[in-house]
Design a protein around this motif. Structure first.
Motif, PDB file in Angstrom:
ATOM      1  N   GLY A   1       0.780  -1.232   0.000  1.00  0.00           N
ATOM      2  CA  GLY A   1       0.000   0.000   0.000  1.00  0.00           C
ATOM      3  C   GLY A   1       0.809   1.278   0.000  1.00  0.00           C
ATOM      4  N   GLN A   2       2.141   1.168   0.070  1.00  0.00           N
ATOM      5  CA  GLN A   2       2.978   2.366   0.006  1.00  0.00           C
ATOM      6  C   GLN A   2       2.905   2.975  -1.403  1.00  0.00           C
ATOM      7  OE1 GLN A   2       4.546   3.675   2.565  1.00  0.00           O
ATOM      8  NE2 GLN A   2       4.201   2.028   4.035  1.00  0.00           N
ATOM      9  N   VAL A   3       2.983   4.276  -1.474  1.00  0.00           N
ATOM     10  CA  VAL A   3       2.879   4.973  -2.760  1.00  0.00           C
ATOM     11  C   VAL A   3       4.265   5.428  -3.197  1.00  0.00           C
ATOM     12  CG1 VAL A   3       1.857   6.953  -3.956  1.00  0.00           C
ATOM     13  CG2 VAL A   3       0.556   5.761  -2.177  1.00  0.00           C
ATOM     14  N   PRO A   4       4.641   5.236  -4.476  1.00  0.00           N
ATOM     15  CA  PRO A   4       5.959   5.682  -4.929  1.00  0.00           C
ATOM     16  C   PRO A   4       6.071   7.202  -4.920  1.00  0.00           C
ATOM     17  CG  PRO A   4       4.640   4.971  -6.801  1.00  0.00           C
ATOM     18  CD  PRO A   4       3.871   4.597  -5.567  1.00  0.00           C
ATOM     19  N   ASP A   5       7.291   7.676  -4.734  1.00  0.00           N
ATOM     20  CA  ASP A   5       7.537   9.120  -4.770  1.00  0.00           C
ATOM     21  C   ASP A   5       7.455   9.651  -6.197  1.00  0.00           C
ATOM     22  OD1 ASP A   5       8.105   9.026  -2.024  1.00  0.00           O
ATOM     23  OD2 ASP A   5      10.231   8.615  -2.392  1.00  0.00           O
ATOM     24  N   ARG A   6       8.090   8.909  -7.117  1.00  0.00           N
ATOM     25  CA  ARG A   6       8.185   9.389  -8.504  1.00  0.00           C
ATOM     26  C   ARG A   6       8.254   8.200  -9.452  1.00  0.00           C
ATOM     27  NH1 ARG A   6      12.748  14.125  -7.675  1.00  0.00           N
ATOM     28  NH2 ARG A   6      12.268  14.707  -9.828  1.00  0.00           N
ATOM     29  N   VAL A   7       7.927   8.466 -10.737  1.00  0.00           N
ATOM     30  CA  VAL A   7       7.956   7.421 -11.763  1.00  0.00           C
ATOM     31  C   VAL A   7       8.729   7.950 -12.973  1.00  0.00           C
ATOM     32  CG1 VAL A   7       6.604   5.884 -13.242  1.00  0.00           C
ATOM     33  CG2 VAL A   7       5.711   6.554 -10.997  1.00  0.00           C
ATOM     34  N   PHE A   8       9.635   7.112 -13.495  1.00  0.00           N
ATOM     35  CA  PHE A   8      10.479   7.492 -14.618  1.00  0.00           C
ATOM     36  C   PHE A   8      10.306   6.496 -15.767  1.00  0.00           C
ATOM     37  CE2 PHE A   8      12.304   9.185 -10.774  1.00  0.00           C
ATOM     38  CZ  PHE A   8      12.740  10.461 -11.140  1.00  0.00           C
ATOM     39  N   PHE A   9      10.716   6.914 -16.957  1.00  0.00           N
ATOM     40  CA  PHE A   9      10.600   6.049 -18.139  1.00  0.00           C
ATOM     41  C   PHE A   9      11.819   6.230 -19.033  1.00  0.00           C
ATOM     42  CE2 PHE A   9       9.530   5.560 -22.663  1.00  0.00           C
ATOM     43  CZ  PHE A   9       9.070   4.252 -22.676  1.00  0.00           C
TER      44      PHE A   9
END
Length: 388
Positions: free
Chosen positions: A17-25
């Protein structure tokens, strides 16, 4: 649901249930022409894909790195103090290598939970490893506020590939992944890393990437052997009096004057491929700028012939696939792309003929090889970036 949303949801499932800080591609790449020239200081002409690698991150404060992937069953865990290569860490070594390289620069995090999702078929020769390295490097550059130039990130990741992973590859893959631009290809001089973004106006044609579905392990292939053969060719040309920093500095005219003096047939053929492939890349850029797609297709065909006969990196699957594709509706050019020994082809196919092309290629490839190929239609995409 977007790929980013899928990655965030998967991260939450993996990490309670933890949410990521950021998402990269970071994208994969397809090389349109110019194969096995990059480690010889030559010209290449790749484009970034819209297929690629997504990375979601949540920083930790205990020095622990947890790695999970939607593509791999194995989880990987290690500590910031233990960033050495371990065979048991499998795919996680690519990330460890980049973390180690950043740590040596004094740039490091204090642990992180990472989730990786890739849409590039593994082992297909579309640079899934460079994509994973570059998304990690860009992420670290952003999170440590280093904001390193993309060319420097590409160079760093090439060192990781060469020294940490033990694959003696050139810089094209990381460079294309880092500096690609939507609807453009990159004309790169790998000797000095100068480049030009060339508009990729294909009109009624599409770039079709076809996976032979023969798995190709770059580190286990004859890639390093080919590099050694090229180094031997360079040595022999120097012994003949040519002042060359790299094999690609040998002009076609110099080659014509000296080629009969290279007695070893294998070395002769390897050198010939590199020199003439560089010439084909330059011609390809010129004809594409003029919009002459038929001429570009013929150069693709010539490139594959050279890779099959002079460089010997194709094999029955790639050769049969190219042969079938060239005889299929709407195709005006086809060649292997990547390191070879399996992996993918890239073809130029008229969009209106795609259904017939897919049907004919699938049937005739499966009849001889015993299993079907997989097709991907991908536009030229953007280089590594953060998803907002």
């Amino acid at each position: 649901m977007s790929e980013k949303e899928k990655v965030i949801r998967a991260f939450e499932e993996v990490y309670d249930g933890q949410v990521p800080d950021r998402v990269f591609f970071a994208p994969g790449r397809v090389n349109l022409i110019g194969e096995h020239t990059d480690y010889n200081g030559g010209f290449v002409f790749p484009a970034a894909l819209t297929l690629g690698t997504y990375m979601a991150i949540r920083q930790r404060e205990d020095g622990v790195y947890n790695l999970a992937s939607g593509n791999m069953e194995s989880r990987v865990q290690f500590n910031q103090q233990d960033l050495n290569y371990k065979e048991s860490d499998t795919w996680g070594n690519y990330i460890k290598g980049v973390l180690q390289a950043f740590s040596q620069k004094g740039l490091k995090l204090n642990g992180a939970d990472l989730y990786v999702w890739g849409t590039i078929p593994n082992g297909a020769g579309l640079s899934s490893s460079a994509s994973l390295e570059m998304v990690t490097a860009f992420m670290l550059s952003e999170l440590t506020n280093a904001e390193l130039p993309r060319v420097e990130l590409a160079q760093l990741c090439q060192v990781v590939e060469n020294q940490f992973m033990g694959v003696n590859s050139g810089i094209m893959d990381q460079f294309a992944v880092g500096l690609g631009e939507k609807d453009h290809a990159l004309f790169i001089d790998t000797a000095n890393l100068t480049y030009e973004k060339v508009p990729l106006d294909l009109g009624e044609y599409k770039l079709v990437v076809t996976n032979t579905n023969k798995r190709r392990e770059l580190a286990d292939s004859k890639y390093n052997e080919r590099r050694s053969e090229c180094e031997e060719g360079l040595k022999q040309l120097r012994d003949l009096g040519l002042q060359l920093e790299s094999l690609s500095e040998c002009t076609p005219e110099q080659w014509q004057a000296h080629k009969e003096q290279i007695q070893d047939t294998t070395i002769h053929n390897r050198v010939q491929h590199v020199i003439l492939e560089n010439q084909r890349v330059e011609q390809a850029v010129k004809v594409l700028k003029k919009g002459d797609l038929e001429a570009f297709g013929l150069l693709m065909d010539a490139s594959h012939h050279s890779l099959a006969h002079d460089y010997e990196v194709t094999g029955k699957e790639l050769d049969h696939l190219v042969e079938v594709q060239r005889q299929s509706p709407g195709c005006i050019g086809s060649r292997m792309t990547g390191a070879g020994f399996g992996g993918c082809t890239v073809s130029l196919v008229k969009e209106a003929d795609l259904p017939a092309f897919f049907d004919k290629v699938t049937a005739e490839y499966a009849e001889v090889i015993g299993y079907e190929p997989t097709f991907y239609i991908s536009d030229a995409g953007a280089g590594v970036h953060e998803l907002y």
